[in-house]
Design a protein around this motif. Structure first.
Motif, PDB file in Angstrom:
ATOM      1  N   LEU B  46       0.822  -1.219   0.000  1.00  0.00           N
ATOM      2  CA  LEU B  46       0.000   0.000   0.000  1.00  0.00           C
ATOM      3  C   LEU B  46       0.852   1.264   0.000  1.00  0.00           C
ATOM      4  O   LEU B  46       0.339   2.370  -0.170  1.00  0.00           O
ATOM      5  CB  LEU B  46      -0.932   0.015   1.222  1.00  0.00           C
ATOM      6  CG  LEU B  46      -2.007  -1.076   1.225  1.00  0.00           C
ATOM      7  CD1 LEU B  46      -2.740  -1.098   2.558  1.00  0.00           C
ATOM      8  CD2 LEU B  46      -2.997  -0.868   0.082  1.00  0.00           C
ATOM      9  N   TYR B  47       2.148   1.093   0.219  1.00  0.00           N
ATOM     10  CA  TYR B  47       3.066   2.232   0.235  1.00  0.00           C
ATOM     11  C   TYR B  47       4.469   1.679   0.061  1.00  0.00           C
ATOM     12  O   TYR B  47       4.742   0.558   0.518  1.00  0.00           O
ATOM     13  CB  TYR B  47       2.937   2.998   1.561  1.00  0.00           C
ATOM     14  CG  TYR B  47       3.401   4.434   1.447  1.00  0.00           C
ATOM     15  CD1 TYR B  47       2.653   5.371   0.737  1.00  0.00           C
ATOM     16  CD2 TYR B  47       4.602   4.845   2.029  1.00  0.00           C
ATOM     17  CE1 TYR B  47       3.081   6.676   0.606  1.00  0.00           C
ATOM     18  CE2 TYR B  47       5.031   6.160   1.914  1.00  0.00           C
ATOM     19  CZ  TYR B  47       4.260   7.076   1.193  1.00  0.00           C
ATOM     20  OH  TYR B  47       4.679   8.376   1.064  1.00  0.00           O
ATOM     21  N   ASP B  49       7.344   1.866   1.395  1.00  0.00           N
ATOM     22  CA  ASP B  49       8.162   1.333   2.502  1.00  0.00           C
ATOM     23  C   ASP B  49       7.372   0.411   3.440  1.00  0.00           C
ATOM     24  O   ASP B  49       7.737   0.209   4.591  1.00  0.00           O
ATOM     25  CB  ASP B  49       8.819   2.474   3.289  1.00  0.00           C
ATOM     26  CG  ASP B  49       7.817   3.320   4.048  1.00  0.00           C
ATOM     27  OD1 ASP B  49       6.595   3.081   3.904  1.00  0.00           O
ATOM     28  OD2 ASP B  49       8.248   4.217   4.792  1.00  0.00           O
ATOM     29  N   MET B  50       6.305  -0.159   2.906  1.00  0.00           N
ATOM     30  CA  MET B  50       5.475  -1.071   3.698  1.00  0.00           C
ATOM     31  C   MET B  50       5.726  -2.488   3.197  1.00  0.00           C
ATOM     32  O   MET B  50       6.123  -2.688   2.053  1.00  0.00           O
ATOM     33  CB  MET B  50       4.024  -0.679   3.433  1.00  0.00           C
ATOM     34  CG  MET B  50       3.007  -1.301   4.340  1.00  0.00           C
ATOM     35  SD  MET B  50       1.401  -0.489   3.973  1.00  0.00           S
ATOM     36  CE  MET B  50       0.327  -1.545   4.931  1.00  0.00           C
ATOM     37  N   ILE B  59       4.053 -12.912   8.447  1.00  0.00           N
ATOM     38  CA  ILE B  59       4.055 -12.416   9.831  1.00  0.00           C
ATOM     39  C   ILE B  59       2.790 -12.878  10.566  1.00  0.00           C
ATOM     40  O   ILE B  59       2.859 -13.254  11.734  1.00  0.00           O
ATOM     41  CB  ILE B  59       4.197 -10.877   9.890  1.00  0.00           C
ATOM     42  CG1 ILE B  59       5.514 -10.442   9.230  1.00  0.00           C
ATOM     43  CG2 ILE B  59       4.187 -10.400  11.347  1.00  0.00           C
ATOM     44  CD1 ILE B  59       5.703  -8.931   9.161  1.00  0.00           C
ATOM     45  N   PHE B 143      -4.179  -7.536  12.579  1.00  0.00           N
ATOM     46  CA  PHE B 143      -3.557  -6.445  11.821  1.00  0.00           C
ATOM     47  C   PHE B 143      -3.010  -6.949  10.482  1.00  0.00           C
ATOM     48  O   PHE B 143      -3.248  -6.354   9.431  1.00  0.00           O
ATOM     49  CB  PHE B 143      -2.432  -5.825  12.658  1.00  0.00           C
ATOM     50  CG  PHE B 143      -1.670  -4.732  11.960  1.00  0.00           C
ATOM     51  CD1 PHE B 143      -2.163  -3.430  11.921  1.00  0.00           C
ATOM     52  CD2 PHE B 143      -0.457  -4.987  11.342  1.00  0.00           C
ATOM     53  CE1 PHE B 143      -1.469  -2.410  11.276  1.00  0.00           C
ATOM     54  CE2 PHE B 143       0.250  -3.978  10.701  1.00  0.00           C
ATOM     55  CZ  PHE B 143      -0.252  -2.688  10.665  1.00  0.00           C
ATOM     56  N   HIS B 144      -2.292  -8.059  10.528  1.00  0.00           N
ATOM     57  CA  HIS B 144      -1.661  -8.547   9.292  1.00  0.00           C
ATOM     58  C   HIS B 144      -2.672  -9.210   8.355  1.00  0.00           C
ATOM     59  O   HIS B 144      -2.543  -9.093   7.135  1.00  0.00           O
ATOM     60  CB  HIS B 144      -0.482  -9.460   9.621  1.00  0.00           C
ATOM     61  CG  HIS B 144       0.664  -8.695  10.221  1.00  0.00           C
ATOM     62  ND1 HIS B 144       1.463  -7.873   9.464  1.00  0.00           N
ATOM     63  CD2 HIS B 144       1.092  -8.562  11.505  1.00  0.00           C
ATOM     64  CE1 HIS B 144       2.360  -7.283  10.261  1.00  0.00           C
ATOM     65  NE2 HIS B 144       2.154  -7.681  11.500  1.00  0.00           N
ATOM     66  N   ALA B 146      -5.887  -8.309   8.187  1.00  0.00           N
ATOM     67  CA  ALA B 146      -6.661  -7.187   7.622  1.00  0.00           C
ATOM     68  C   ALA B 146      -5.834  -6.444   6.579  1.00  0.00           C
ATOM     69  O   ALA B 146      -6.364  -6.013   5.543  1.00  0.00           O
ATOM     70  CB  ALA B 146      -7.112  -6.227   8.733  1.00  0.00           C
ATOM     71  N   THR B 147      -4.539  -6.319   6.812  1.00  0.00           N
ATOM     72  CA  THR B 147      -3.701  -5.603   5.846  1.00  0.00           C
ATOM     73  C   THR B 147      -3.525  -6.435   4.568  1.00  0.00           C
ATOM     74  O   THR B 147      -3.539  -5.881   3.465  1.00  0.00           O
ATOM     75  CB  THR B 147      -2.365  -5.209   6.493  1.00  0.00           C
ATOM     76  OG1 THR B 147      -2.669  -4.330   7.593  1.00  0.00           O
ATOM     77  CG2 THR B 147      -1.455  -4.475   5.521  1.00  0.00           C
ATOM     78  N   TYR B 149      -5.779  -8.429   3.457  1.00  0.00           N
ATOM     79  CA  TYR B 149      -7.091  -8.185   2.829  1.00  0.00           C
ATOM     80  C   TYR B 149      -7.094  -6.826   2.120  1.00  0.00           C
ATOM     81  O   TYR B 149      -7.506  -6.707   0.969  1.00  0.00           O
ATOM     82  CB  TYR B 149      -8.158  -8.237   3.924  1.00  0.00           C
ATOM     83  CG  TYR B 149      -9.543  -7.763   3.521  1.00  0.00           C
ATOM     84  CD1 TYR B 149     -10.567  -8.675   3.256  1.00  0.00           C
ATOM     85  CD2 TYR B 149      -9.845  -6.401   3.440  1.00  0.00           C
ATOM     86  CE1 TYR B 149     -11.831  -8.243   2.895  1.00  0.00           C
ATOM     87  CE2 TYR B 149     -11.104  -5.961   3.078  1.00  0.00           C
ATOM     88  CZ  TYR B 149     -12.099  -6.882   2.813  1.00  0.00           C
ATOM     89  OH  TYR B 149     -13.345  -6.439   2.463  1.00  0.00           O
ATOM     90  N   ASP B 150      -6.650  -5.792   2.823  1.00  0.00           N
ATOM     91  CA  ASP B 150      -6.677  -4.428   2.261  1.00  0.00           C
ATOM     92  C   ASP B 150      -5.801  -4.312   1.018  1.00  0.00           C
ATOM     93  O   ASP B 150      -6.142  -3.606   0.072  1.00  0.00           O
ATOM     94  CB  ASP B 150      -6.241  -3.402   3.316  1.00  0.00           C
ATOM     95  CG  ASP B 150      -7.344  -3.116   4.329  1.00  0.00           C
ATOM     96  OD1 ASP B 150      -8.537  -3.291   4.002  1.00  0.00           O
ATOM     97  OD2 ASP B 150      -7.011  -2.694   5.459  1.00  0.00           O
ATOM     98  N   ARG B 153      -7.765  -6.014  -1.698  1.00  0.00           N
ATOM     99  CA  ARG B 153      -8.938  -5.163  -2.000  1.00  0.00           C
ATOM    100  C   ARG B 153      -8.490  -3.991  -2.861  1.00  0.00           C
ATOM    101  O   ARG B 153      -9.163  -3.637  -3.838  1.00  0.00           O
ATOM    102  CB  ARG B 153      -9.517  -4.683  -0.662  1.00  0.00           C
ATOM    103  CG  ARG B 153     -10.802  -3.887  -0.755  1.00  0.00           C
ATOM    104  CD  ARG B 153     -11.986  -4.816  -0.893  1.00  0.00           C
ATOM    105  NE  ARG B 153     -13.232  -4.105  -0.650  1.00  0.00           N
ATOM    106  CZ  ARG B 153     -13.869  -3.372  -1.565  1.00  0.00           C
ATOM    107  NH1 ARG B 153     -13.371  -3.257  -2.770  1.00  0.00           N
ATOM    108  NH2 ARG B 153     -15.007  -2.778  -1.267  1.00  0.00           N
ATOM    109  N   HIS B 154      -7.372  -3.403  -2.497  1.00  0.00           N
ATOM    110  CA  HIS B 154      -6.821  -2.264  -3.231  1.00  0.00           C
ATOM    111  C   HIS B 154      -6.442  -2.671  -4.662  1.00  0.00           C
ATOM    112  O   HIS B 154      -6.458  -1.850  -5.577  1.00  0.00           O
ATOM    113  CB  HIS B 154      -5.602  -1.735  -2.472  1.00  0.00           C
ATOM    114  CG  HIS B 154      -4.920  -0.587  -3.138  1.00  0.00           C
ATOM    115  ND1 HIS B 154      -5.548   0.611  -3.371  1.00  0.00           N
ATOM    116  CD2 HIS B 154      -3.661  -0.436  -3.607  1.00  0.00           C
ATOM    117  CE1 HIS B 154      -4.710   1.448  -3.968  1.00  0.00           C
ATOM    118  NE2 HIS B 154      -3.556   0.834  -4.116  1.00  0.00           N
ATOM    119  N   GLY B 156      -8.137  -4.692  -6.383  1.00  0.00           N
ATOM    120  CA  GLY B 156      -9.356  -4.957  -7.127  1.00  0.00           C
ATOM    121  C   GLY B 156      -9.977  -6.322  -6.878  1.00  0.00           C
ATOM    122  O   GLY B 156     -11.017  -6.648  -7.459  1.00  0.00           O
TER     123      GLY B 156
END
Lengths: 168, 168
Positions: B46-47, B49-50, B59, B143-144, B146-147, B149-150, B153-154, B156
């Protein structure tokens, strides 16, 4: 010794919502520093048909307060869902935390087998208290707080996992 | 009646990781349908440095298995972190679930006050068993997941919150 329903619910939700405030504050600071209209962040989303940041925060608030209220067998306050700025979203979460803080352990403890019925848009969900907490309320709160975090992270706000986890 | 440490840990992690498999499978199907090289999804973030999707999944697996092992006072198996495809990531999560399934309630119950020390890169964290589970292991896994998933999702992939929550 085991975990009480109160221990597993109220302080856990409060901790996650408190961390959400810190994350939103970092967003507000970032907007200020970069001279970004903060409403851009409030309306950001990770995909066109996904809820924006504002709605993620509102739902995290709703699930946490409704979850506590259902376990205690009381009615949760309704909030207006009219926040349009980061500082209004922070206030919303602060109001939610204040509400959660009104619960006493004896209101929540013993709710493990309470029958909880949720009327959703298209169906009715029925749970016992413990699975309601462990498989609906908590993952739901974490889902929306993590997604709020991911939206801001995607916008370049310098948040890290420690902001999501908070400090003991 | 209250919640046992086993009830609040092993089946909760297994549920979230099982849902993660479903999410990754939707990602694999999407890549196939749209003729997208699936490694694009595995390496999405999503960025800049992520961590990318692959690391988010690794993780989530590590925290879940290490969390269970620490509560039981045993050593968790080490996995290689060499997954490069969605199907290898799904296998990794399946292996993690198989490991979690080896725990018996009596190995985890009673660990509420067990002292747990984690050596991190830059510091040492020390917890009692219950806060370790409620404030470190579970939010970290969520957290991991959901991320992950995100990220999809991002990209598509048509996932919805129900994929994250799973069915009872």
């Amino acid at each position: 010794m085991t975990i009480s329903m109160y221990q597993a619910s109220i302080p856990v939700s409060i901790r996650s919502l408190t961390n959400l405030i810190g994350i939103l504050e970092k967003g507000a600071k970032y907007a200020e520093t970069k001279k970004i209209d903060a409403s851009v962040l409030v309306n950001s989303r990770l995909y066109p048909d996904m809820f924006p940041l504002s709605r993620q925060v509102q739902i995290a608030s709703d699930i946490a307060k409704r979850g506590a209220a259902e376990l205690a067998g009381v009615e949760a306050p309704k909030f207006e869902d009219n926040e349009t700025t980061l500082s209004e979203l922070i206030d919303r979460i602060q109001k939610t935390i204040s509400y959660l803080n009104t619960f006493k352990p004896e209101q929540i403890d013993g709710s493990e087998e309470r029958t909880i019925t949720l009327q959703m848009r298209d169906r009715t969900l029925s749970f016992q208290g413990m699975p309601f907490l462990l498989y609906f309320v908590l993952p739901n709160v974490y889902f929306h707080v993590a997604t709020a975090y991911d939206i801001l992270r995607h916008c370049g706000v310098e948040v890290g996992k420690q902001d999501f986890l908070g400090s003991p």
